[in-house]
Design an enzyme around this catalytic site. Sequence first.
Site, PDB file in Angstrom:
ATOM      1  N   ASP A  42       4.380   5.178  -4.129  1.00  0.00           N
ATOM      2  CA  ASP A  42       4.340   4.389  -2.903  1.00  0.00           C
ATOM      3  C   ASP A  42       5.723   4.325  -2.257  1.00  0.00           C
ATOM      4  O   ASP A  42       6.725   4.319  -2.952  1.00  0.00           O
ATOM      5  CB  ASP A  42       3.899   2.962  -3.284  1.00  0.00           C
ATOM      6  CG  ASP A  42       3.117   2.303  -2.171  1.00  0.00           C
ATOM      7  OD1 ASP A  42       3.012   2.900  -1.079  1.00  0.00           O
ATOM      8  OD2 ASP A  42       2.635   1.195  -2.388  1.00  0.00           O
TER       9      ASP A  42
ATOM     10  N   ARG B 134      -7.176  -2.428  -9.307  1.00  0.00           N
ATOM     11  CA  ARG B 134      -8.250  -2.742  -8.368  1.00  0.00           C
ATOM     12  C   ARG B 134      -9.562  -2.757  -9.117  1.00  0.00           C
ATOM     13  O   ARG B 134      -9.806  -1.916  -9.976  1.00  0.00           O
ATOM     14  CB  ARG B 134      -8.307  -1.701  -7.248  1.00  0.00           C
ATOM     15  CG  ARG B 134      -7.069  -1.740  -6.396  1.00  0.00           C
ATOM     16  CD  ARG B 134      -7.116  -0.727  -5.276  1.00  0.00           C
ATOM     17  NE  ARG B 134      -5.852  -0.731  -4.567  1.00  0.00           N
ATOM     18  CZ  ARG B 134      -5.544   0.081  -3.571  1.00  0.00           C
ATOM     19  NH1 ARG B 134      -6.434   0.974  -3.178  1.00  0.00           N
ATOM     20  NH2 ARG B 134      -4.384   0.013  -2.984  1.00  0.00           N
TER      21      ARG B 134
ATOM     22  N   CYS C 298       2.740  -3.138  -1.269  1.00  0.00           N
ATOM     23  CA  CYS C 298       3.443  -3.451  -0.017  1.00  0.00           C
ATOM     24  C   CYS C 298       3.903  -4.895   0.112  1.00  0.00           C
ATOM     25  O   CYS C 298       5.031  -5.117   0.545  1.00  0.00           O
ATOM     26  CB  CYS C 298       2.658  -3.002   1.216  1.00  0.00           C
ATOM     27  SG  CYS C 298       0.958  -2.653   0.979  1.00  0.00           S
TER      28      CYS C 298
ATOM     29  N   GLN D 115       0.783   4.301  -7.916  1.00  0.00           N
ATOM     30  CA  GLN D 115       0.959   4.984  -6.629  1.00  0.00           C
ATOM     31  C   GLN D 115       2.396   5.476  -6.496  1.00  0.00           C
ATOM     32  O   GLN D 115       3.317   4.784  -6.935  1.00  0.00           O
ATOM     33  CB  GLN D 115       0.697   4.004  -5.483  1.00  0.00           C
ATOM     34  CG  GLN D 115      -0.729   3.484  -5.416  1.00  0.00           C
ATOM     35  CD  GLN D 115      -0.889   2.467  -4.297  1.00  0.00           C
ATOM     36  OE1 GLN D 115      -0.086   1.551  -4.173  1.00  0.00           O
ATOM     37  NE2 GLN D 115      -1.919   2.630  -3.499  1.00  0.00           N
TER      38      GLN D 115
ATOM     39  N   LYS E 224      -2.854   6.540  11.623  1.00  0.00           N
ATOM     40  CA  LYS E 224      -2.378   7.202  10.410  1.00  0.00           C
ATOM     41  C   LYS E 224      -2.537   8.712  10.472  1.00  0.00           C
ATOM     42  O   LYS E 224      -3.244   9.245  11.317  1.00  0.00           O
ATOM     43  CB  LYS E 224      -3.116   6.646   9.190  1.00  0.00           C
ATOM     44  CG  LYS E 224      -4.615   6.915   9.231  1.00  0.00           C
ATOM     45  CD  LYS E 224      -5.281   6.454   7.936  1.00  0.00           C
ATOM     46  CE  LYS E 224      -6.768   6.700   7.998  1.00  0.00           C
ATOM     47  NZ  LYS E 224      -7.460   6.353   6.766  1.00  0.00           N
TER      48      LYS E 224
ATOM     49  N   HIS F   2       3.645   2.948   5.778  1.00  0.00           N
ATOM     50  CA  HIS F   2       3.262   3.152   4.374  1.00  0.00           C
ATOM     51  C   HIS F   2       3.130   4.650   4.182  1.00  0.00           C
ATOM     52  O   HIS F   2       2.594   5.321   5.048  1.00  0.00           O
ATOM     53  CB  HIS F   2       1.876   2.576   4.049  1.00  0.00           C
ATOM     54  CG  HIS F   2       1.694   1.151   4.399  1.00  0.00           C
ATOM     55  ND1 HIS F   2       1.641   0.169   3.439  1.00  0.00           N
ATOM     56  CD2 HIS F   2       1.532   0.519   5.577  1.00  0.00           C
ATOM     57  CE1 HIS F   2       1.435  -1.004   4.023  1.00  0.00           C
ATOM     58  NE2 HIS F   2       1.365  -0.819   5.323  1.00  0.00           N
TER      59      HIS F   2
ATOM     60  N   HIS G 232       7.657   2.550   1.500  1.00  0.00           N
ATOM     61  CA  HIS G 232       7.532   1.876   2.786  1.00  0.00           C
ATOM     62  C   HIS G 232       8.801   2.085   3.570  1.00  0.00           C
ATOM     63  O   HIS G 232       9.891   1.913   3.039  1.00  0.00           O
ATOM     64  CB  HIS G 232       7.241   0.389   2.580  1.00  0.00           C
ATOM     65  CG  HIS G 232       5.922   0.167   1.904  1.00  0.00           C
ATOM     66  ND1 HIS G 232       5.802  -0.037   0.561  1.00  0.00           N
ATOM     67  CD2 HIS G 232       4.658   0.182   2.400  1.00  0.00           C
ATOM     68  CE1 HIS G 232       4.523  -0.157   0.247  1.00  0.00           C
ATOM     69  NE2 HIS G 232       3.799  -0.016   1.334  1.00  0.00           N
TER      70      HIS G 232
END
Length: 646
Positions: A387, A367, A338, A385, A473, A519, A389
């Site tokens: 991912d 991570r 992000c 991911q 969320k 997200h 946004h």
Amino acid sequence: MIKITLPDGSVREFEKSVTGLQIAEDISPRLAKEVLAISINDELSDLTRPIYEDANIILHKFEDDEGKHAFWHTSAHILAEAIEALFPGTKFGIGPAIENGFYYDIELAEGKTLSENDFPAINKKMLELCQQNNPVVRKEVSKAEAISTFEKKGDNYKTELISELEDGTISFYQQGNFTDLCRGPHLPSTGYIKAIQVLSLAGAYWRGDETRKQLTRVYAISFPKQKMLQEYLLMLEEAKKRDHRKIGKELELFHFSQKVGMGMALWLPKGTMLRDLLESWLTEELKKRNYEMVKTPHIGHIDLYKTSGHYEKYGKDSFQAIQTPAEGEAFMLKPMNCPHHVEIFKARQYSYRDLPYRMAEFGTVYRYEQHGELHGLTRVRSFTQDDAHVFCRPDQVKDEFKKIIELVMYVFKSLNFTEYKAQISLRDPKDKTKYIGSDENWDKAEQAIQEAAEEMGLKPKIELGEAAFYGPKLDFMVKDALGRTWQLGTIQVDYNLPERFELEYKGSDNEMHRPIMIHRAIFGSMERFVAVLIEHTAGKFPLWLSPQQIVLLPISEKFNNYSKKVLELLKKYDIRGEIDDRNEKIGRKIRDNELKRIPYLLIVGEKEVESNTVSVRKQGQGDLGIMSPENFAELINKEIQEYFNN
RNA sequence: GCCAAUGUAGCUCAGGGGUAGAGCACUUCCUUGGUAAGGAAGAGGUCAUGGGUUCAAUUCCCAUCAUUGGCUCCA
């Protein structure tokens, strides 16, 4: 007389002090047999507890979470009773119901240990206790009395628990010779439990605190029918067979190497094919929905994460920063995409007309997961991911949520995840101070999410206080073919990053405004998703996702050339496959390729060469007869199309 | 990170203080076949790594690393 309101809105009158069990009997004898617990005005309770006032009630059966909970909780007491009988002097910690069964944390008497060899004896004892059909009796006790009971037993774990409770709220439950501290609710008697079995042992710290003593945790499960236990045990066996680590090895999808590092998957050619197919398919779907694909580097300047707040929160527990040799500038392996995406957003100015701006990337992040936590592909240190946004105006949140929910549902359906649940996590209404973002925005977003979910036909579970500090969320939990649930998709509103990075757009009022960031991930991580997909399908991927859709099996090497010709032809139809030209008999080739879960096997020998055909064998179905390669190509391309049309 | 178990051939696993075992896979040869395992021969191991005990350690002890099952954590 008191008025009892049932979930369907109907009202029945009963004598004061009527019990849940009596109400059930009044409704139907069959219900009375199946009901396990009751909610009285939304408060879970025992079926045998008298009701003195008008109330709304819900009766819970084994099919409900609440019913299961009571069933397994009582079972946990049976487990403890059995262990106490067989291992005198055992101290007891806590024994709750969990998602699948229950456990009890125990400390055996000095010098005693428990091993798998003890399971049969415990199982036998537990069954015996159930068959005695002892009533489970609730007793309210004073704190002093409660403490003295367990002091006499020398059970310091129970006394510790009791000492933290408020006087006047303490209850004991007793069945047979066993009494336990417990809030309840419980089954009326132990006879409800028809099948019960210990499953495994594990160590667990007392109260999850690693500085405290490690107790023995005994996991077990129970059911109201013997058959259900058998089915459950069969499911466990099947789960073992479907373990993605095992199938991943068998099908040569991925590999772990100590030299490369733990928790970092190496994707083999077939696994890469599978991932690429998933990624390019999803990319096409994203483009249809007006997402723009971006790419960002694997590292980012440390200041980026200081601005985002991630450094402060997770910096110590991340891989440490790497530095440029000359300037000593620090860069971090990116733990999230992000912040990078935010910087892409900031690359230019926006008018309110430019929003929403939907940005997507298959972004690989790193991570530092604790080493004991790593597990196959589901817990790794490097993962990609899917991912995205969405930067939007507050008035667009609802619509964007609907669009994302549509996409998530489409993806699940396309991959045959037919059962899933949604959960909405909202603020804790009692303490709104721990959240960032204006009250007004939160209210709007929380309402928008709920409306969006509603309008998309989801029946989400609402969890108060489960929201992250930066926004509410919506999470999706899918059920796989074995009934296990996995959390996959997530959609999160974020007020934090736009604030920290001072994102802006110009509104119709000619003033600057702060956009809201959403997200979202559907697969979550490609690694984890592939693991779920493997276990869901047992490695039998749908045709369009199979790394190898066909294998040609020449009867003997005389037919290798013809096989090559056929393969070249099929490739022109975008069919993936290879030739098994080993010096083996046809039976062997069929067996080996069936075990590799190849969807179609094409056998070619003299007959086929003469008639310019292939003999088609479908995975799990056997011989389909002969056809021309062109007809076969049409057949399987049609099968793929139909897969998506359904 | 914590507790426990495990670590032997590419894979699945047996063994055990004194020259290292099986099945599958692999290589070569024979066989050229018709819908779920054809035959023979061969190659392949510093028994996770590092220490210690011992005349001798893959085996016993300790440490480290990794894997597995839990616990804790999880942007």
